[in-house]
Scaffold this motif. Structure first.
Motif, short mmCIF file in Angstrom:
data_model
loop_
_atom_site.label_atom_id
_atom_site.label_comp_id
_atom_site.label_asym_id
_atom_site.label_seq_id
_atom_site.Cartn_x
_atom_site.Cartn_y
_atom_site.Cartn_z
N ALA A 157 35.13 16.91 29.03
CA ALA A 157 35.82 15.36 28.71
C ALA A 157 36.43 14.88 30.29
N ASP A 178 34.38 28.37 24.37
CA ASP A 178 33.81 26.85 23.99
C ASP A 178 34.60 25.61 23.78
N ARG A 220 35.44 24.86 27.47
CA ARG A 220 33.91 23.85 27.76
C ARG A 220 33.91 22.74 27.40
N ASP A 221 34.27 22.36 26.39
CA ASP A 221 34.53 20.95 25.94
C ASP A 221 35.39 20.11 27.27
#
Length: 149
Positions: A49, A41, A44-45
């Motif tokens: 970005a 997670d 992923r972020d």
């Protein structure tokens, strides 16, 4: 999307939702990239970005792995949790290369001083493994498979 859908998308043979019969994978071709880490997670972020990829979750039964989609909704890479069948994969970007005969390629890996890191995994036309070459670099080998009927 099920696990089979993820693997087909990973193989880079279709854009999500456009083809249902991927056919034979091209031998020798890099067909995808995956990153398997404990904190999928967070990673992923990070890539959403930094690179601008848009994540699409894939339900893995209690958690999501992710298709990372590029401009126009094209599949670019996978970001996966180091859980279940992925628990033994190294935490680095892993290229997937198609081989004609997975078992023969694995025998060659060992004969030439490499080693098997994980697998073989999967079944039928969707088998793969992760190997380490004599220099210590890892890569995933994927069975070419036959066209699906």
């Amino acid at each position: 999307m099920g696990d089979r859908t993820r693997r087909v998308a990973l193989a880079g043979e279709w854009e999500i939702g456009t083809v249902t019969n991927p056919g034979t994978k091209p031998v020798g071709k890099v067909v995808g990239f995956d990153l398997t880490v404990a904190d999928a997670d967070g990673v992923r972020d990070f890539y959403a970005a930094v690179v601008g990829w848009k994540p699409e979750g894939l339900d893995m039964g209690g958690y999501n792995d992710y298709f990372m989609m590029g401009a126009g909704g094209t599949f670019e890479a996978g970001v996966c949790h180091a859980r279940g069948g992925n628990a033994d994969l190294p935490p680095q970007w892993l290229a997937h290369v198609v081989v004609d005969d997975l078992d023969a390629s694995l025998a060659k890996v060992v004969e030439l001083g490499g080693s098997v890191v994980a697998g073989p995994k999967g079944e039928g036309n969707d088998r793969y493994c992760v190997i380490k070459d004599p220099a210590g670099a890892v890569i995933s080998l994927r069975a070419a498979g036959a066209p699906e009927e």
